[in-house]
Design a protein around this motif. Sequence first.
Motif, PDB file in Angstrom:
ATOM      1  N   LEU A 136      -6.299  11.513  -5.198  1.00 32.36           N
ATOM      2  CA  LEU A 136      -7.281  10.450  -4.946  1.00 32.36           C
ATOM      3  C   LEU A 136      -7.061   9.794  -3.588  1.00 32.36           C
ATOM      4  N   GLY A 137      -6.223  10.421  -2.747  1.00 32.92           N
ATOM      5  CA  GLY A 137      -6.104   9.954  -1.369  1.00 32.92           C
ATOM      6  C   GLY A 137      -4.896   9.087  -1.078  1.00 32.92           C
ATOM      7  N   GLY A 138      -4.014   8.909  -2.055  1.00 31.79           N
ATOM      8  CA  GLY A 138      -2.826   8.082  -1.827  1.00 31.79           C
ATOM      9  C   GLY A 138      -1.624   8.926  -1.437  1.00 31.79           C
TER      10      GLY A 138
ATOM     11  N   GLY B 142      -3.884  -1.796  -2.570  1.00 24.21           N
ATOM     12  CA  GLY B 142      -2.501  -1.723  -2.082  1.00 24.21           C
ATOM     13  C   GLY B 142      -1.419  -2.043  -3.103  1.00 24.21           C
ATOM     14  N   LEU B 143      -1.734  -1.942  -4.409  1.00 23.25           N
ATOM     15  CA  LEU B 143      -0.718  -2.274  -5.424  1.00 23.25           C
ATOM     16  C   LEU B 143       0.497  -1.359  -5.338  1.00 23.25           C
ATOM     17  N   LEU B 144       0.272  -0.143  -4.843  1.00 26.72           N
ATOM     18  CA  LEU B 144       1.381   0.807  -4.812  1.00 26.72           C
ATOM     19  C   LEU B 144       2.346   0.542  -3.654  1.00 26.72           C
ATOM     20  N   ASN B 145       1.966  -0.407  -2.772  1.00 28.61           N
ATOM     21  CA  ASN B 145       2.905  -0.810  -1.720  1.00 28.61           C
ATOM     22  C   ASN B 145       3.817  -1.925  -2.205  1.00 28.61           C
ATOM     23  N   GLU B 146       3.511  -2.450  -3.387  1.00 27.52           N
ATOM     24  CA  GLU B 146       4.338  -3.527  -3.933  1.00 27.52           C
ATOM     25  C   GLU B 146       5.477  -2.936  -4.762  1.00 27.52           C
ATOM     26  N   ALA B 147       6.247  -3.819  -5.398  1.00 27.93           N
ATOM     27  CA  ALA B 147       7.407  -3.352  -6.165  1.00 27.93           C
ATOM     28  C   ALA B 147       6.987  -2.329  -7.214  1.00 27.93           C
ATOM     29  N   LEU B 148       7.729  -1.229  -7.280  1.00 28.90           N
ATOM     30  CA  LEU B 148       7.436  -0.188  -8.252  1.00 28.90           C
ATOM     31  C   LEU B 148       8.461  -0.242  -9.381  1.00 28.90           C
TER      32      LEU B 148
ATOM     33  N   GLY C  91     -10.452   5.069 -12.424  1.00 28.92           N
ATOM     34  CA  GLY C  91     -10.822   3.777 -11.840  1.00 28.92           C
ATOM     35  C   GLY C  91      -9.605   2.897 -11.581  1.00 28.92           C
ATOM     36  N   THR C  92      -8.644   2.966 -12.503  1.00 28.91           N
ATOM     37  CA  THR C  92      -7.443   2.147 -12.365  1.00 28.91           C
ATOM     38  C   THR C  92      -6.620   2.590 -11.155  1.00 28.91           C
ATOM     39  N   ILE C  93      -6.452   3.884 -10.996  1.00 30.15           N
ATOM     40  CA  ILE C  93      -5.689   4.390  -9.849  1.00 30.15           C
ATOM     41  C   ILE C  93      -6.449   4.078  -8.555  1.00 30.15           C
ATOM     42  N   ARG C  94      -7.763   4.229  -8.600  1.00 28.38           N
ATOM     43  CA  ARG C  94      -8.583   3.888  -7.426  1.00 28.38           C
ATOM     44  C   ARG C  94      -8.363   2.436  -7.034  1.00 28.38           C
ATOM     45  N   ALA C  95      -8.363   1.555  -8.030  1.00 35.25           N
ATOM     46  CA  ALA C  95      -8.167   0.129  -7.758  1.00 35.25           C
ATOM     47  C   ALA C  95      -6.765  -0.142  -7.207  1.00 35.25           C
ATOM     48  N   MET C  96      -5.779   0.551  -7.740  1.00 38.15           N
ATOM     49  CA  MET C  96      -4.400   0.376  -7.248  1.00 38.15           C
ATOM     50  C   MET C  96      -4.318   0.782  -5.787  1.00 38.15           C
ATOM     51  N   LEU C  97      -4.964   1.895  -5.445  1.00 37.44           N
ATOM     52  CA  LEU C  97      -4.925   2.387  -4.067  1.00 37.44           C
ATOM     53  C   LEU C  97      -5.698   1.450  -3.143  1.00 37.44           C
TER      54      LEU C  97
ATOM     55  N   GLU D 290      -1.204   2.411 -17.582  1.00 39.99           N
ATOM     56  CA  GLU D 290      -0.796   3.327 -16.520  1.00 39.99           C
ATOM     57  C   GLU D 290       0.463   2.757 -15.883  1.00 39.99           C
ATOM     58  N   MET D 291       1.422   3.628 -15.634  1.00 42.72           N
ATOM     59  CA  MET D 291       2.642   3.217 -14.943  1.00 42.72           C
ATOM     60  C   MET D 291       2.814   4.134 -13.743  1.00 42.72           C
ATOM     61  N   ALA D 292       2.911   3.538 -12.550  1.00 46.30           N
ATOM     62  CA  ALA D 292       3.007   4.346 -11.337  1.00 46.30           C
ATOM     63  C   ALA D 292       4.307   4.075 -10.610  1.00 46.30           C
TER      64      ALA D 292
END
Length: 430
Positions: free
Chosen positions: A293-295, A94-100, A85-91, A130-132
Amino acid sequence: MKIIKRPNGTEDILPAESRDWQKLEEFLRTTAGIFGFQEIRVPTFEQTELFSRGVGETTDVVQKEMYTVTAKESVFTLRPEGTAGTIRAMLQNGLLNEALPQKVYYILSCFRHERPQAGRLREFHQFGVEMAGSALPSADAEVISLAKQILEQIGLKNIELKINSIGCPNCRKNYHEALRKYFSTSKECLCGTCQERLEKNPMRLLDCKVESCQEIAKDAPVILEYLCEECRTHFEQLKENLTALGITYVVDPKIVRGLDYYTKTVFEFVTTEIGAQGTVCGGGRYDGLIEQLGGQPTPALGFGMGLERLLLVLKNQGTELSQEKYCDIYFVPMGKEAETKAMQLTAELRKEGIFAQTDVMGRSLRAQMKYADKLHARFTAVIGENELNQKETMLKNMKTGEKISIALDEKFVEVFSGIEIADRLASEIQ
Ligand code: ATP
Ligand code: MG
């Protein structure tokens, strides 16, 4: 009429225990924050496919343990864990488009249809992070050191960190072949699920809870001997990082973890205290999950910590999490007018943050004193006709029996605060 009981495998957290939960949660939030993780809150139910893809078709969780509910024409599954659920929410957001790296934590309930026993429930709670964004072993070390700091600072004893590497899809090809070869000689003796796993995902056999399967798996080939150059280097560097941080560990090649998309590092914090349910925290790297999960392919890792288990072990070890919250003063009013006075004083004290209580049951003096005792009230003050007339009452220190007179005037809150602080200091010195 009979009372209705809670479902099997669920728990009520009663006032006597909720203080420990509050204390634990507060501590988890603070520590996660210190490590730079921020809270994320995700839905309790998600589309079933999220978990079959995100946890893995061949896992126990997906095959046997999911609570899937139908409402009208829609089908949903109650989350069995927090990562998907957390990764789904990040995707989705758009959290993964922000600073990593993106670093999040959560405290949530999980639902798994398992056989209930001590430390194994059907609704339980997890703290997880979770750290991505990072593929480096230093990220693994940071996540592991967060778990370690939490378990250590909360006061857990006899805890061991077990680590392993389960490689990447590249090195796993050869390993899967080796496992198939090993297990196929005793295929008929494996449980039905494992016979299926043998084809689809033979590594899952190492995680089977059935005793006869565990017996067969004892001498199975070890993944570490099949790691590719990259995975081997990653594992070596992680071990160096852990040593540099003063974190002791044992390498346990039998740890494969419950998720299908784990890669490279897997780890568990285990205690010997509650038998089979000794795993307090489990985690690892899942570099394939976000793509699954599609990212965009993004390396990531995390862990989940079972809070019921953690509290159970702490309790067994005799570790106190929270002090009982006592009552600073209990007013014992006798008569209508006194009740009003006690009610007003209680309200004023509460505005100053003082734990004040008074009778709301219309009890006798004796019964009120008994109740004050049960509350572990530090002071009691009887207010009757005399006290009202003289505008003065006696504060009784319930521990020492000492009595001090105190005026029932507009200075009451101020004077009582002084007495209360002095008493607190005195008992701390003792
Ligand atoms: P186990 O091997 O004990 O079944 P798991 O591998 O299924 O654990 P994870 O999916 O990694 O567990 O979940 C992380 C943590 O959540 C576990 O280490 C454990 O502390 C806790 N946990 C898992 N299942 C339960 C449960 N049914 N009841 C209580 N806590 C649980
Ligand atoms: Mg399990």
